[in-house]
Write an enzyme that holds these catalytic residues in place. Structure first.
Site, short mmCIF file in Angstrom:
data_model
loop_
_atom_site.label_atom_id
_atom_site.label_comp_id
_atom_site.label_asym_id
_atom_site.label_seq_id
_atom_site.Cartn_x
_atom_site.Cartn_y
_atom_site.Cartn_z
N HIS A 311 0.85 -1.19 0.00
CA HIS A 311 0.00 0.00 0.00
C HIS A 311 0.89 1.24 0.00
O HIS A 311 1.94 1.24 0.65
CB HIS A 311 -0.91 0.02 1.24
CG HIS A 311 -2.08 0.91 1.10
ND1 HIS A 311 -2.01 2.27 1.33
CD2 HIS A 311 -3.35 0.66 0.72
CE1 HIS A 311 -3.21 2.80 1.10
NE2 HIS A 311 -4.03 1.84 0.74
N ASP A 369 -7.94 -5.42 0.20
CA ASP A 369 -8.39 -6.31 -0.88
C ASP A 369 -8.02 -7.76 -0.66
O ASP A 369 -8.47 -8.63 -1.40
CB ASP A 369 -7.79 -5.82 -2.21
CG ASP A 369 -8.39 -4.49 -2.59
OD1 ASP A 369 -7.62 -3.54 -2.82
OD2 ASP A 369 -9.62 -4.39 -2.60
C1 SDX Z 1 -6.31 -0.11 -2.82
O1 SDX Z 1 -4.56 4.41 -2.11
C2 SDX Z 1 -5.46 3.79 -1.47
O2 SDX Z 1 -5.82 4.17 -0.35
C3 SDX Z 1 -6.05 2.59 -2.18
C4 SDX Z 1 -7.03 1.76 -1.36
C5 SDX Z 1 -8.30 2.53 -1.08
O3 SDX Z 1 -8.99 2.15 -0.12
O4 SDX Z 1 -8.65 3.42 -1.89
O5 SDX Z 1 -6.45 1.36 -0.14
C6 SDX Z 1 -7.46 0.52 -2.14
O6 SDX Z 1 -6.05 0.21 -3.95
C7 SDX Z 1 -5.43 -1.06 -2.04
C8 SDX Z 1 -4.20 -1.53 -2.87
C9 SDX Z 1 -4.68 -2.66 -3.78
N1 SDX Z 1 -3.61 -3.03 -4.73
C10 SDX Z 1 -3.01 -4.22 -4.63
O7 SDX Z 1 -3.17 -5.02 -3.71
C11 SDX Z 1 -2.10 -4.52 -5.81
C12 SDX Z 1 -0.75 -5.03 -5.28
N2 SDX Z 1 -0.08 -3.91 -4.65
C13 SDX Z 1 0.91 -3.15 -5.41
O8 SDX Z 1 0.54 -2.97 -6.76
C14 SDX Z 1 1.40 -1.91 -4.69
O9 SDX Z 1 1.69 -2.31 -3.42
C15 SDX Z 1 0.54 -0.67 -4.64
C16 SDX Z 1 0.10 -0.23 -6.00
C17 SDX Z 1 -0.64 -0.90 -3.78
C18 SDX Z 1 1.40 0.44 -3.99
O10 SDX Z 1 2.38 0.76 -4.91
P1 SDX Z 1 3.54 1.82 -4.52
O11 SDX Z 1 3.26 2.52 -3.26
O12 SDX Z 1 3.82 2.62 -5.75
O13 SDX Z 1 4.74 0.87 -4.17
P2 SDX Z 1 5.74 0.33 -5.22
O14 SDX Z 1 4.99 -0.27 -6.37
O15 SDX Z 1 6.77 1.37 -5.51
O16 SDX Z 1 6.40 -0.88 -4.41
C19 SDX Z 1 7.55 -0.66 -3.62
C20 SDX Z 1 8.32 -1.98 -3.72
C21 SDX Z 1 8.68 -2.35 -5.15
O17 SDX Z 1 9.81 -3.21 -5.07
P3 SDX Z 1 11.29 -2.55 -5.37
O18 SDX Z 1 11.17 -1.89 -6.74
O19 SDX Z 1 11.51 -1.56 -4.25
O20 SDX Z 1 12.22 -3.73 -5.35
O21 SDX Z 1 7.50 -3.05 -3.23
C22 SDX Z 1 7.24 -3.96 -4.29
C23 SDX Z 1 7.52 -3.22 -5.59
O22 SDX Z 1 7.89 -4.14 -6.63
N3 SDX Z 1 5.82 -4.31 -4.20
C24 SDX Z 1 5.34 -5.54 -4.35
C25 SDX Z 1 3.97 -5.43 -4.12
N4 SDX Z 1 3.66 -4.16 -3.83
C26 SDX Z 1 4.81 -3.46 -3.89
N5 SDX Z 1 5.96 -6.71 -4.66
C27 SDX Z 1 5.15 -7.79 -4.74
N6 SDX Z 1 3.81 -7.76 -4.52
C28 SDX Z 1 3.19 -6.61 -4.22
N7 SDX Z 1 1.89 -6.58 -4.00
#
Ligand code: SDX
Length: 435
Positions: A311, A369
């Site tokens: 998140h 989720d």
């Molecule tokens: C919702 O914003 C809100 O409040 C949203 C929400 C709401 O109520 O409105 O809470 C609802 O959207 C919840 C989130 C649902 N999405 C998911 O579950 C999809 C999986 N999550 C990721 O796509 C990600 O965690 C995000 C999109 C939620 C957050 O992305 P960020 O903050 O841009 O973080 P990032 O992608 O830069 O990740 C940081 C690191 C990266 O690794 P490095 O490049 O540092 O090596 O963490 C890794 C990412 O690759 N990473 C994950 C991951 N989430 C982040 N690796 C594996 N699985 C994951 N789920």
């Protein structure tokens, strides 16, 4: 607000510039940089808005480090266990929990607006039966603006209030219609003697062929799912609604924009993606295959993510995920599904992930989720409809945020700038002379 300031120095000898620092009730202070461009000819640069406060809001607060979520100051844990969804709607819309009289009034107003114009069903006929429900919802919600010319003026508080009630009241009806259309069953009309969540369950699962009595445990679970998804600060879809409404368009169109944004798998579409991920692991061998799946997630060459984890704000457990897991237990126990393989797989996967350094080091925890799909599936909601249910619940938050923006004296149309790195000015060479 305080009289603190900060000063920006420039290494090229440009004059230093001082900016005020604003302090809220709780949470990070903000540097008020509105005068930056005027004073320096420079913009800030913050793709994804990781360090940007887009507005001054009184509605929802998240402490990502503590895993805390407050709606108008009330902890989500208390709201989810002591209130129903329409009480929370009153809180988000009007700033406080309703008195019994206010609660009865809101319940009455909402129920009396829960039917949709009979013409709406003809929009559905234009879709294939297997159209994704979010495609249908994006169309239907935007189409509402064609039916209510008496409540489309965003700058009229009375019209905003009517459109708010209409949207909150009609979203369950539209989501249920999208579902009934997909399964070829007749639409069920809302009933004025049913509560909000019970009406939704009835419109989803009842048929004209027999009486339908919703299971009270499932109704309570549905109501809690609505509460947990109601609002969440300036997330992508809420920011979309604010940006869309800032042009002065009508509330229905702005909410339709929020529906479209929520659909994405990185946002509201994650619950559908998370359940499909669990199905995939189950098909590959279930709990025994978790290690292989986690290895793929960690592999930088793969695009596999652990859906339902991570998140932008929470760097601790999403409090909604904890409440959703409890709801999972209640629903599965009520239905005699406590041995549900997907739920067992989800809990095993969570246990392994939260102890794995890849996730711990990146502060990746289950979000709202992760369990919501398992609960909804157990209730009988099809996977493809999960995000539409999320949109149903988030509508009140979108409206509250839209109303707050429109009544904010500092509000202006949203118009970000950019860092331009394209071609410098050049002249057109006529086609015949081009190499
Ligand atoms: C919702 O914003 C809100 O409040 C949203 C929400 C709401 O109520 O409105 O809470 C609802 O959207 C919840 C989130 C649902 N999405 C998911 O579950 C999809 C999986 N999550 C990721 O796509 C990600 O965690 C995000 C999109 C939620 C957050 O992305 P960020 O903050 O841009 O973080 P990032 O992608 O830069 O990740 C940081 C690191 C990266 O690794 P490095 O490049 O540092 O090596 O963490 C890794 C990412 O690759 N990473 C994950 C991951 N989430 C982040 N690796 C594996 N699985 C994951 N789920």
């Amino acid at each position: 607000m305080t009289d603190q300031t900060t000063t920006l120095d420039f290494s090229d000898g440009s004059p230093a510039v001082t900016f005020p620092i604003l302090t809220g009730t709780v949470g990070p202070e903000v540097i008020d940089i509105r005068a930056l461009y005027g004073k320096t000819g420079r913009f800030t640069y913050d793709p994804g808005f990781l360090s940007t406060a887009s507005c001054n809001s009184k509605i929802t607060f998240i402490d990502g480090d503590k895993g805390e979520l407050l709606y108008r100051g009330y902890p989500i844990e208390e709201l989810a266990t002591r209130c129903d969804f329409l009480e929370v709607c009153h809180l988000l819309l009007y700033g406080d929990l309703p008195t019994p009289a206010q609660n009865a009034d809101l319940q009455s107003r909402v129920i009396k607006h829960s039917m949709v114009n009979e013409q709406m069903q003809f929009f559905l006929r234009g879709f294939r039966r297997d159209a994704h429900p979010m495609a249908v919802m994006t169309g239907l919600v935007g189409a509402l603006s064609a039916f209510y010319p008496d409540s489309i003026n965003l700058h009229d508080a009375h019209q905003r209030d009517i459109s708010a009630i209409r949207l909150i009241a009609k979203m369950p009806t539209l989501v249920a219609m999208a579902y009934k259309y997909s399964v070829g069953q007749p639409y069920m009309y809302p009933r004025n003697d049913q509560g909000y969540a019970a009406n939704f369950m009835r419109m989803m699962f009842a048929t004209p062929c027999e009486d339908y009595k919703p299971n009270e445990v499932l109704v309570r679970a549905m109501d809690r799912i609505f509460i947990l998804h109601a609002d969440h600060e300036q997330n992508a879809s809420t920011s979309t609604v604010r940006m869309c409404a800032s042009s002065g368009t009508n509330p229905f169109a702005a909410i339709a924009a929020g529906v479209a944004c929520l659909w994405g798998p990185a946002h509201g579409g994650a619950n559908e993606a998370c359940l499909n991920m669990l199905y995939d692991i189950e098909r590959e061998g279930g709990i025994a295959k978790i290690g292989e799946f986690i290895a793929r997630v960690k592999d930088k060459n793969s695009t596999v993510k652990l859906m339902g984890f991570g998140h932008r704000v929470y760097k601790n457990y999403d409090p909604r995920a904890k409440l959703m897991r409890e709801t999972c237990h209640e629903v599965l126990s009520e239905l005699g599904l406590h041995d549900d393989p997907l739920f067992k797989l989800a809990m095993a996967l969570e246990k392994i992930a939260v102890e794995d350094d890849y996730f711990v080091s990146r502060k990746l925890y289950p979000n709202v989720d992760y369990y919501s799909g398992i609960v909804q599936k157990a209730i009988g909601i099809p996977v493809s409809l999960f995000t539409a249910v999320f949109a149903l619940a988030r509508t009140v938050g979108w409206i509250a945020q839209l109303n707050e923006m429109i009544t904010d004296p500092e509000y202006r149309i949203g118009r970000p700038r950019q860092l331009y790195s394209g071609a410098a000015r050049r002249s057109v060479i006529p086609l015949a002379q081009r190499a």
